[in-house]
Scaffold this motif. Sequence first.
Motif, PDB file in Angstrom:
ATOM      1  N   UNK A  63     -17.068   2.619   8.863  1.00 49.43           N
ATOM      2  CA  UNK A  63     -16.231   1.669   7.995  1.00 49.43           C
ATOM      3  C   UNK A  63     -15.014   1.709   8.759  1.00 49.43           C
ATOM      4  N   UNK A  64     -14.187   0.517   8.105  1.00 52.95           N
ATOM      5  CA  UNK A  64     -12.560   0.575   8.468  1.00 52.95           C
ATOM      6  C   UNK A  64     -11.837   1.323   7.401  1.00 52.95           C
ATOM      7  N   UNK A  65     -11.033   2.255   7.899  1.00 55.14           N
ATOM      8  CA  UNK A  65     -10.451   2.959   7.005  1.00 55.14           C
ATOM      9  C   UNK A  65      -8.886   3.314   7.513  1.00 55.14           C
ATOM     10  N   UNK A  66      -8.127   3.567   6.239  1.00 54.15           N
ATOM     11  CA  UNK A  66      -6.766   4.190   6.571  1.00 54.15           C
ATOM     12  C   UNK A  66      -6.265   5.023   5.488  1.00 54.15           C
ATOM     13  N   UNK A  67      -5.657   6.203   6.265  1.00 51.16           N
ATOM     14  CA  UNK A  67      -5.395   7.401   5.409  1.00 51.16           C
ATOM     15  C   UNK A  67      -3.678   7.633   5.819  1.00 51.16           C
ATOM     16  N   UNK A  68      -3.153   8.005   4.882  1.00 50.87           N
ATOM     17  CA  UNK A  68      -1.867   8.514   5.007  1.00 50.87           C
ATOM     18  C   UNK A  68      -1.432   9.677   4.162  1.00 50.87           C
ATOM     19  N   UNK A  69      -0.583  10.560   4.622  1.00 46.36           N
ATOM     20  CA  UNK A  69       0.167  11.469   3.606  1.00 46.36           C
ATOM     21  C   UNK A  69       1.809  11.302   3.268  1.00 46.36           C
ATOM     22  N   UNK A  70       2.256  10.186   3.738  1.00 46.51           N
ATOM     23  CA  UNK A  70       3.590   9.886   3.465  1.00 46.51           C
ATOM     24  C   UNK A  70       3.700   8.820   2.570  1.00 46.51           C
ATOM     25  N   UNK A  71       4.874   8.366   2.069  1.00 44.22           N
ATOM     26  CA  UNK A  71       5.183   7.379   1.263  1.00 44.22           C
ATOM     27  C   UNK A  71       5.559   6.147   2.026  1.00 44.22           C
ATOM     28  N   UNK A  72       4.417   5.316   2.066  1.00 46.78           N
ATOM     29  CA  UNK A  72       4.708   4.080   2.763  1.00 46.78           C
ATOM     30  C   UNK A  72       3.892   2.808   2.095  1.00 46.78           C
ATOM     31  N   UNK A  73       4.440   1.618   2.507  1.00 45.88           N
ATOM     32  CA  UNK A  73       3.655   0.312   1.831  1.00 45.88           C
ATOM     33  C   UNK A  73       2.784  -0.186   2.945  1.00 45.88           C
ATOM     34  N   UNK A  74       1.771  -0.806   2.614  1.00 46.13           N
ATOM     35  CA  UNK A  74       0.633  -1.314   3.362  1.00 46.13           C
ATOM     36  C   UNK A  74       0.253  -2.600   2.737  1.00 46.13           C
ATOM     37  N   UNK A  75       0.301  -3.634   3.724  1.00 48.12           N
ATOM     38  CA  UNK A  75      -0.512  -4.999   3.544  1.00 48.12           C
ATOM     39  C   UNK A  75      -1.410  -5.448   4.421  1.00 48.12           C
ATOM     40  N   UNK A  76      -2.562  -5.824   4.103  1.00 43.47           N
ATOM     41  CA  UNK A  76      -3.634  -6.194   4.790  1.00 43.47           C
ATOM     42  C   UNK A  76      -4.118  -7.653   4.187  1.00 43.47           C
ATOM     43  N   UNK A  77      -4.104  -8.437   5.177  1.00 40.23           N
ATOM     44  CA  UNK A  77      -4.359 -10.002   4.657  1.00 40.23           C
ATOM     45  C   UNK A  77      -5.010 -10.619   5.769  1.00 40.23           C
ATOM     46  N   UNK A  78      -5.945 -11.666   5.356  1.00 34.92           N
ATOM     47  CA  UNK A  78      -6.608 -12.613   6.223  1.00 34.92           C
ATOM     48  C   UNK A  78      -6.203 -13.739   6.287  1.00 34.92           C
ATOM     49  N   UNK A  79      -6.851 -14.764   6.827  1.00 38.57           N
ATOM     50  CA  UNK A  79      -6.958 -16.294   7.220  1.00 38.57           C
ATOM     51  C   UNK A  79      -5.707 -16.684   8.024  1.00 38.57           C
ATOM     52  N   UNK A  80      -5.506 -15.656   8.849  1.00 39.77           N
ATOM     53  CA  UNK A  80      -4.123 -16.315   9.627  1.00 39.77           C
ATOM     54  C   UNK A  80      -4.657 -16.684  11.109  1.00 39.77           C
ATOM     55  N   UNK A  81      -3.947 -17.626  11.594  1.00 41.20           N
ATOM     56  CA  UNK A  81      -4.332 -18.452  12.818  1.00 41.20           C
ATOM     57  C   UNK A  81      -2.954 -18.884  13.791  1.00 41.20           C
ATOM     58  N   UNK A  82      -3.391 -19.027  14.848  1.00 43.35           N
ATOM     59  CA  UNK A  82      -1.998 -19.360  15.720  1.00 43.35           C
ATOM     60  C   UNK A  82      -1.714 -20.613  15.764  1.00 43.35           C
ATOM     61  N   UNK A  83      -0.397 -21.186  15.531  1.00 44.82           N
ATOM     62  CA  UNK A  83      -0.225 -22.341  16.104  1.00 44.82           C
ATOM     63  C   UNK A  83       0.748 -22.355  17.371  1.00 44.82           C
ATOM     64  N   UNK A  84       2.004 -21.815  17.258  1.00 46.87           N
ATOM     65  CA  UNK A  84       2.642 -21.617  18.504  1.00 46.87           C
ATOM     66  C   UNK A  84       2.774 -19.957  18.743  1.00 46.87           C
ATOM     67  N   UNK A  85       2.583 -19.216  17.859  1.00 44.73           N
ATOM     68  CA  UNK A  85       2.685 -17.654  17.889  1.00 44.73           C
ATOM     69  C   UNK A  85       1.322 -17.205  17.331  1.00 44.73           C
ATOM     70  N   UNK A  86       0.968 -16.042  17.614  1.00 44.06           N
ATOM     71  CA  UNK A  86       0.108 -15.387  17.211  1.00 44.06           C
ATOM     72  C   UNK A  86       0.259 -15.145  15.422  1.00 44.06           C
ATOM     73  N   UNK A  87      -0.655 -15.430  14.682  1.00 46.85           N
ATOM     74  CA  UNK A  87      -0.701 -14.967  13.368  1.00 46.85           C
ATOM     75  C   UNK A  87       0.594 -15.726  12.812  1.00 46.85           C
ATOM     76  N   UNK A  88       0.785 -16.880  12.986  1.00 47.89           N
ATOM     77  CA  UNK A  88       2.032 -17.597  12.331  1.00 47.89           C
ATOM     78  C   UNK A  88       1.860 -18.459  11.148  1.00 47.89           C
TER      79      UNK A  88
END
Length: 358
Positions: A63-88
């Motif tokens: 499985x895909x997994x993420x784990x941390x012991x520190x205070x931080x934010x995380x954003x994971x999103x789909x639907x991205x594609x290239x126009x001029x630059x990757x994931x723009x």
Amino acid sequence: MVSYRALLLFICTCLASAQVFAGDPVCVSNETELRQALATAGMNGTYNEIRLMEGTYFTGGQKFSYSTSAARSLSISGGWYNDHDPCDFQHSRADGTIIDGQHVTAVLSIDGSISNAPGTSVSISNLTLRNGATSTNGESAALAVFGGTGQDLRVQNIAVWGSHNTTPPPQNIFSNVVTFYGYADVYFINNLIGDSDGPYANLGIFTSSTSQTVYMHNNTLALNCCSFGALLDASGGTAFRLVNNAILGQVELNSRDANNPIRLWLYDNLGVWGYHSIVTAPSIQASVGNDLETNPGFIGPLDFRPAANSPLVNRGLNAPIGGSSTFDLESNTRVDLGTIDVGAYESTRERIFANGFN
């Protein structure tokens, strides 16, 4: 002797690297890149945004997994594609980016629960989580999100399909299809759970205090399975706001503190469903526009879009406290016909008038 030009190049390279770790979005296009991005996000000490290019990502036995012991934010999103630059640029539909457990593994696990993380957030959006499978006690087949103290959790425009937990009894309370454990506000907005089952619950949301609010808006939930369809569990009088949900099955409410029960707001929830208390009854703050015994009028058994004559159409509350989604799961704009539809899909004019105007 190091030349001035070489030294300048070295400094620029370090600055560029520092800029990436300071929060620039990471664009991934395959499984290896996704695993590396999740591992890096767990280790470095800044905000991390992971953008998935459209396509299918297979767990491949892990499985895909993420784990941390520190205070931080995380954003994971789909639907991205290239126009001029990757994931723009991004398509807002959920089915363009698929994470697939291949009926072998759980799909995605996010764990920040051991950190004290005030003012941070975890956000997951615009994805289909498909074919998750587990027989491991305490593991969620499709999605598990464990937040840190003070960390908001947001899952929006996610479709969960064909995921199954087959843990034999006695099960851990986290042996579900989808699980949240949060210490701050939880936003579960414009999502679908369909063709899935687990021995404990299809959807489990666990909270701890009166200061928290759980916003469950515009979801389509097929919950006809499990010990509990949806289990809303609070240790201390959490506010649960259920608005514009299309529900098939039972919603169970567990107030662990009998002197401080769950506070419940219900607006415009339709389907064949009911809500029950496990021990202590919730404190009902409002119940307006709900229908517990109406056929939601889906197009088909596994097509949860509203048909032309569906009672879900133009039946919801347009501006609920806590917000809704700008787009539905198919990237149709909310609100297309003046009033928001109940559930995760918005009817288009083409669908409404498919059988003519009469």
